[in-house]
Design an enzyme around this catalytic site. Structure first.
Site, PDB file in Angstrom:
ATOM      1  N   VAL A   8       0.824  -1.215   0.000  1.00 34.45           N
ATOM      2  CA  VAL A   8       0.000   0.000   0.000  1.00 34.45           C
ATOM      3  C   VAL A   8       0.860   1.267   0.000  1.00 34.45           C
ATOM      4  O   VAL A   8       0.649   2.178  -0.799  1.00 34.45           O
ATOM      5  CB  VAL A   8      -0.964  -0.013   1.218  1.00 34.45           C
ATOM      6  CG1 VAL A   8      -1.619   1.337   1.417  1.00 34.45           C
ATOM      7  CG2 VAL A   8      -2.023  -1.080   1.012  1.00 34.45           C
ATOM      8  N   GLU A  20      -7.656   2.345   2.209  1.00 33.92           N
ATOM      9  CA  GLU A  20      -7.215   2.041   0.842  1.00 33.92           C
ATOM     10  C   GLU A  20      -7.979   0.828   0.312  1.00 33.92           C
ATOM     11  O   GLU A  20      -8.159  -0.154   1.021  1.00 33.92           O
ATOM     12  CB  GLU A  20      -5.706   1.773   0.853  1.00 33.92           C
ATOM     13  CG  GLU A  20      -5.129   1.455  -0.497  1.00 33.92           C
ATOM     14  CD  GLU A  20      -5.497   2.496  -1.548  1.00 33.92           C
ATOM     15  OE1 GLU A  20      -5.198   3.684  -1.359  1.00 33.92           O
ATOM     16  OE2 GLU A  20      -6.106   2.118  -2.571  1.00 33.92           O
ATOM     17  N   PHE A  21      -8.383   0.915  -0.954  1.00 37.65           N
ATOM     18  CA  PHE A  21      -9.177  -0.178  -1.545  1.00 37.65           C
ATOM     19  C   PHE A  21      -8.454  -0.876  -2.692  1.00 37.65           C
ATOM     20  O   PHE A  21      -9.066  -1.655  -3.412  1.00 37.65           O
ATOM     21  CB  PHE A  21     -10.528   0.360  -2.031  1.00 37.65           C
ATOM     22  CG  PHE A  21     -11.391   0.874  -0.902  1.00 37.65           C
ATOM     23  CD1 PHE A  21     -12.182   0.010  -0.161  1.00 37.65           C
ATOM     24  CD2 PHE A  21     -11.375   2.218  -0.549  1.00 37.65           C
ATOM     25  CE1 PHE A  21     -12.955   0.466   0.905  1.00 37.65           C
ATOM     26  CE2 PHE A  21     -12.143   2.699   0.505  1.00 37.65           C
ATOM     27  CZ  PHE A  21     -12.942   1.811   1.236  1.00 37.65           C
ATOM     28  N   LYS A  64      -6.277  -3.364  -5.038  1.00 42.80           N
ATOM     29  CA  LYS A  64      -6.173  -4.823  -5.042  1.00 42.80           C
ATOM     30  C   LYS A  64      -4.781  -5.198  -5.533  1.00 42.80           C
ATOM     31  O   LYS A  64      -4.319  -4.648  -6.548  1.00 42.80           O
ATOM     32  CB  LYS A  64      -7.212  -5.432  -6.008  1.00 42.80           C
ATOM     33  CG  LYS A  64      -8.635  -5.056  -5.686  1.00 42.80           C
ATOM     34  CD  LYS A  64      -9.619  -5.694  -6.660  1.00 42.80           C
ATOM     35  CE  LYS A  64      -9.601  -5.128  -8.073  1.00 42.80           C
ATOM     36  NZ  LYS A  64      -9.872  -3.692  -8.204  1.00 42.80           N
ATOM     37  N   ASN A  89     -14.693  -5.168   2.679  1.00 43.13           N
ATOM     38  CA  ASN A  89     -14.007  -6.458   2.564  1.00 43.13           C
ATOM     39  C   ASN A  89     -14.905  -7.597   3.026  1.00 43.13           C
ATOM     40  O   ASN A  89     -14.907  -8.677   2.437  1.00 43.13           O
ATOM     41  CB  ASN A  89     -12.698  -6.439   3.367  1.00 43.13           C
ATOM     42  CG  ASN A  89     -11.553  -5.843   2.550  1.00 43.13           C
ATOM     43  OD1 ASN A  89     -11.749  -5.488   1.387  1.00 43.13           O
ATOM     44  ND2 ASN A  89     -10.392  -5.730   3.144  1.00 43.13           N
ATOM     45  N   CYS A 140      -5.594  -9.482   3.427  1.00 40.89           N
ATOM     46  CA  CYS A 140      -6.684  -8.598   3.850  1.00 40.89           C
ATOM     47  C   CYS A 140      -7.947  -9.317   4.321  1.00 40.89           C
ATOM     48  O   CYS A 140      -8.348  -9.139   5.472  1.00 40.89           O
ATOM     49  CB  CYS A 140      -7.027  -7.631   2.726  1.00 40.89           C
ATOM     50  SG  CYS A 140      -5.699  -6.448   2.430  1.00 40.89           S
ATOM     51  N   LYS A 188      -7.789 -11.499   7.625  1.00 36.42           N
ATOM     52  CA  LYS A 188      -7.414 -10.655   8.769  1.00 36.42           C
ATOM     53  C   LYS A 188      -8.493  -9.615   9.065  1.00 36.42           C
ATOM     54  O   LYS A 188      -8.845  -9.376  10.222  1.00 36.42           O
ATOM     55  CB  LYS A 188      -6.073  -9.991   8.432  1.00 36.42           C
ATOM     56  CG  LYS A 188      -5.863  -8.586   8.941  1.00 36.42           C
ATOM     57  CD  LYS A 188      -4.511  -8.061   8.568  1.00 36.42           C
ATOM     58  CE  LYS A 188      -4.510  -6.955   7.537  1.00 36.42           C
ATOM     59  NZ  LYS A 188      -5.268  -5.757   7.837  1.00 36.42           N
ATOM     60  N   LYS A 226      -3.619 -15.039  -5.198  1.00 41.22           N
ATOM     61  CA  LYS A 226      -4.378 -14.765  -6.422  1.00 41.22           C
ATOM     62  C   LYS A 226      -3.389 -14.404  -7.523  1.00 41.22           C
ATOM     63  O   LYS A 226      -2.221 -14.131  -7.229  1.00 41.22           O
ATOM     64  CB  LYS A 226      -5.393 -13.641  -6.204  1.00 41.22           C
ATOM     65  CG  LYS A 226      -4.784 -12.289  -5.947  1.00 41.22           C
ATOM     66  CD  LYS A 226      -5.883 -11.252  -5.932  1.00 41.22           C
ATOM     67  CE  LYS A 226      -5.331  -9.884  -5.641  1.00 41.22           C
ATOM     68  NZ  LYS A 226      -6.328  -8.853  -5.657  1.00 41.22           N
TER      69      LYS A 226
HETATM   70  N1  LIG Z   1      -2.135  -5.351   0.535  1.00 44.15           N
HETATM   71  C1  LIG Z   1      -3.324  -4.921   0.189  1.00 44.15           C
HETATM   72  O1  LIG Z   1      -3.889  -5.328  -0.826  1.00 44.15           O
HETATM   73  C2  LIG Z   1      -4.032  -3.881   1.023  1.00 44.15           C
HETATM   74  C3  LIG Z   1      -5.128  -3.208   0.472  1.00 44.15           C
HETATM   75  C4  LIG Z   1      -5.774  -2.243   1.246  1.00 44.15           C
HETATM   76  C5  LIG Z   1      -5.357  -2.007   2.546  1.00 44.15           C
HETATM   77  N2  LIG Z   1      -4.310  -2.702   3.070  1.00 44.15           N
HETATM   78  C6  LIG Z   1      -3.900  -2.394   4.435  1.00 44.15           C
HETATM   79  O2  LIG Z   1      -2.778  -1.521   4.376  1.00 44.15           O
HETATM   80  C7  LIG Z   1      -1.874  -1.801   5.445  1.00 44.15           C
HETATM   81  C8  LIG Z   1      -0.513  -2.167   4.885  1.00 44.15           C
HETATM   82  O3  LIG Z   1      -0.671  -3.341   4.112  1.00 44.15           O
HETATM   83  P1  LIG Z   1       0.469  -3.869   3.131  1.00 44.15           P
HETATM   84  O4  LIG Z   1      -0.102  -5.010   2.381  1.00 44.15           O
HETATM   85  O5  LIG Z   1       1.067  -2.730   2.400  1.00 44.15           O
HETATM   86  O6  LIG Z   1       1.493  -4.438   4.217  1.00 44.15           O
HETATM   87  P2  LIG Z   1       3.021  -4.814   4.010  1.00 44.15           P
HETATM   88  O7  LIG Z   1       3.325  -5.812   5.040  1.00 44.15           O
HETATM   89  O8  LIG Z   1       3.310  -5.103   2.579  1.00 44.15           O
HETATM   90  O9  LIG Z   1       3.762  -3.435   4.350  1.00 44.15           O
HETATM   91  C9  LIG Z   1       3.808  -2.859   5.615  1.00 44.15           C
HETATM   92  C10 LIG Z   1       5.177  -2.230   5.750  1.00 44.15           C
HETATM   93  O10 LIG Z   1       5.208  -1.485   6.967  1.00 44.15           O
HETATM   94  C11 LIG Z   1       6.523  -1.600   7.485  1.00 44.15           C
HETATM   95  N3  LIG Z   1       6.509  -1.239   8.897  1.00 44.15           N
HETATM   96  C12 LIG Z   1       5.982  -1.937   9.934  1.00 44.15           C
HETATM   97  N4  LIG Z   1       6.143  -1.240  11.080  1.00 44.15           N
HETATM   98  C13 LIG Z   1       6.735  -0.073  10.745  1.00 44.15           C
HETATM   99  C14 LIG Z   1       7.131   1.057  11.475  1.00 44.15           C
HETATM  100  N5  LIG Z   1       6.922   1.143  12.781  1.00 44.15           N
HETATM  101  N6  LIG Z   1       7.725   2.070  10.812  1.00 44.15           N
HETATM  102  C15 LIG Z   1       7.936   1.990   9.488  1.00 44.15           C
HETATM  103  N7  LIG Z   1       7.570   0.946   8.733  1.00 44.15           N
HETATM  104  C16 LIG Z   1       6.990  -0.070   9.359  1.00 44.15           C
HETATM  105  C17 LIG Z   1       6.908  -3.045   7.218  1.00 44.15           C
HETATM  106  O11 LIG Z   1       8.313  -3.222   7.255  1.00 44.15           O
HETATM  107  C18 LIG Z   1       6.322  -3.246   5.819  1.00 44.15           C
HETATM  108  O12 LIG Z   1       7.253  -2.956   4.807  1.00 44.15           O
HETATM  109  C19 LIG Z   1      -2.533  -2.923   6.254  1.00 44.15           C
HETATM  110  O13 LIG Z   1      -3.297  -2.328   7.285  1.00 44.15           O
HETATM  111  C20 LIG Z   1      -3.451  -3.579   5.244  1.00 44.15           C
HETATM  112  O14 LIG Z   1      -4.543  -4.193   5.850  1.00 44.15           O
HETATM  113  C21 LIG Z   1      -3.627  -3.628   2.333  1.00 44.15           C
END
Ligand SMILES: NC(=O)c1ccc[n+]([C@@H]2O[C@H](COP(=O)([O-])OP(=O)(O)OC[C@H]3O[C@@H](n4cnc5c(N)ncnc54)[C@H](O)[C@@H]3O)[C@@H](O)[C@H]2O)c1
Length: 432
Positions: free
Chosen positions: A11, A149-150, A152, A209, A261, A264, A322
């Site tokens: 994201v 954030e939405f 995919k 979701n 997502c 969780k 996926k």
């Molecule tokens: N992946 C998706 O499709 C998606 C879509 C919408 C929303 N989200 C939400 O967005 C958020 C992030 O998801 P993601 O998939 O990008 O996760 P991710 O695990 O790919 O990335 C999270 C990042 O945050 C970093 N991090 C953790 N603690 C930290 C800190 N204290 N300071 C700095 N960096 C730190 C991690 O090292 C990691 O790189 C989650 O809440 C998720 O539910 C994800």
């Protein structure tokens, strides 16, 4: 505008690269130093179509930079996005420790007014929690806006650039105006920004979701019923989806939903309900149905080959949760492969993007190969778990010549039963 992103995963990085692309100066921060070193070289730490080009271009043109320095990051941004992970605790509750750590760091290091944006998926009340934590040390004016954030995985750049909607939750008109301006380049045809109160914005993400997951689990149950009554879920899906009140998205039967997502977020939603003494029965049932669905292919394998699979060899095509991603978090393939291994089978698997992720999970307990056909030699069956495009029209005659027993388990209903049965295969689909 000067923008900072804390957390540079799927994201954060997509947000940073897309906001760089529209002319902003973006600093992306992460505490994972290895990730940041790779990003500085323009190398992505994960697979996401179109993102590498965007990162490399904006890096070269000086609009995007990467750091592990949180102080620099906080000072740089007029707008600071929180995009850190919010993984589940064992009771399902979202673990907000990374969000809280980032909020404290913002309070500590801010040297001017800030608009702080929660982009991570966070439970209702997090905007208030972030306000309180930033406020403990803040020396300047700040406001906090929820902006779930939405996107995919697999189409993340496109989703960010052409969102169905952008939700802004907060009551500070100035902060909302600033974010409206930041998102304006993505809203050129029509304004799709929805402004609401923060709790509604936070809840909308979970509700969206959950709704999508409910549809998937519902169709998976209908698929099970189709098998019992002699119906075909693909035909039922078309019949259902053509009803304009229902629509045809998220109605594909398969091996259950995975990813970082849905599982969780549904667990977190259930936990949120419980903490208000409310049992969200539909959400609970959806998760239960999904847990069962992830074992459906294993049941089919057992029916075909019996309980003990010692000496049997299974080729698995598709490991990511996926197509279009290398993300294997909660991927059905993990449960299926673990189930095969537990019954004594040998597993050989392939995926166009997720081999490294699979290596992290399975080590040398399974054979991993980039070549989807090489795995088939002497295998007892081919199990399709993830519907990558390259698996849609394989060379079935070649498969038949390589494989020991011509048995196909199609976990996504991408192959034509009549075609493959005509070539001598035994075919097992989901609800077909
Ligand atoms: N992946 C998706 O499709 C998606 C879509 C919408 C929303 N989200 C939400 O967005 C958020 C992030 O998801 P993601 O998939 O990008 O996760 P991710 O695990 O790919 O990335 C999270 C990042 O945050 C970093 N991090 C953790 N603690 C930290 C800190 N204290 N300071 C700095 N960096 C730190 C991690 O090292 C990691 O790189 C989650 O809440 C998720 O539910 C994800």
């Amino acid at each position: 505008m000067r923008v900072s992103i804390i957390g540079s995963g799927y994201v954060g990085l997509v947000t940073g690269a897309c906001l760089g692309e529209t002319g902003n100066t973006v600093v992306c921060m992460d505490k994972d130093a290895q990730k940041i070193e790779r990003l500085k070289e323009g190398e992505l730490p994960f697979h996401e179509p179109g993102l590498a080009t965007l990162v490399q271009k904006n890096l070269a043109e000086g609009r995007l930079s990467f750091t592990t320095d949180v102080q620099l990051t906080v000072r740089h941004g007029q707008v600071i996005f929180l995009a850190v992970g919010t993984p589940p605790r064992t009771n399902g509750e979202a673990n907000l420790s990374a969000v809280e750590e980032a909020a404290r760091a913002i309070g500590l290091h801010m040297d001017g007014p800030k608009v702080i944006v929660t982009k991570s998926t966070v439970p209702v009340g997090t905007v208030e929690r972030v306000k309180a934590l930033v406020g403990e040390k803040a020396s300047h004016r700040f406001s906090v806006v929820s902006n779930p954030e939405f996107l995919k995985e697999g189409t993340a750049v496109q989703d960010f650039m052409r969102p169905d909607r952008v939700i802004l939750g907060g009551d500070d008109a100035e902060a909302i105006a600033l974010l409206r301006a930041l998102y304006a380049p993505f809203m050129r045809r029509e304004d799709r920004i929805l402004v609401m109160d923060a709790p509604s914005a936070e809840l909308t993400k979970y509700a969206a979701n959950a709704m999508l997951a409910v549809r998937i689990s519902f169709m998976n149950e209908i698929a099970g019923l189709c098998e019992r009554v002699g119906a075909n879920v693909e035909q039922v899906r078309r019949g259902l989806g053509s009803d304009s009140r229902i629509g045809n998205s998220f109605l594909f039967a398969g091996t259950g939903f995975g990813g970082s997502c849905f599982p969780k977020d549904l667990a977190a939603l259930l936990h949120l309900g419980e903490s208000y003494d409310l049992d969200l029965r539909t959400v609970r049932a959806t998760l239960e149905a999904n847990r069962a669905q992830k074992r459906v292919l294993l049941h089919k394998v057992r029916r075909e080959f019996g309980e003990y699979l010692d000496g049997r060899v299974f080729a698995v095509w598709g490991l990511a949760f996926k197509p279009g991603t290398d993300d294997m978090r909660e991927a059905p393939a993990v449960e299926i492969i673990e189930g095969l291994l537990a019954r004594g089978a040998e597993v050989r698997a392939t995926d166009p993007a997720a081999l490294e992720a699979a290596r992290q999970i399975f080590g040398n307990r399974i054979v991993l190969d980039r070549d989807a056909y090489a795995l088939l030699e002497g295998a007892d069956a081919l199990v399709l778990v993830t519907e990558w495009n390259e698996y849609r029209f394989p060379d079935f005659e070649r498969i038949r010549d390589l494989i020991r027993k011509p048995v196909l388990f199609d976990g996504r209903n991408i192959w034509s039963r009549s075609l493959v049965e005509g070539l001598g295969f035994t075919y097992h689909g989901i609800g077909t």
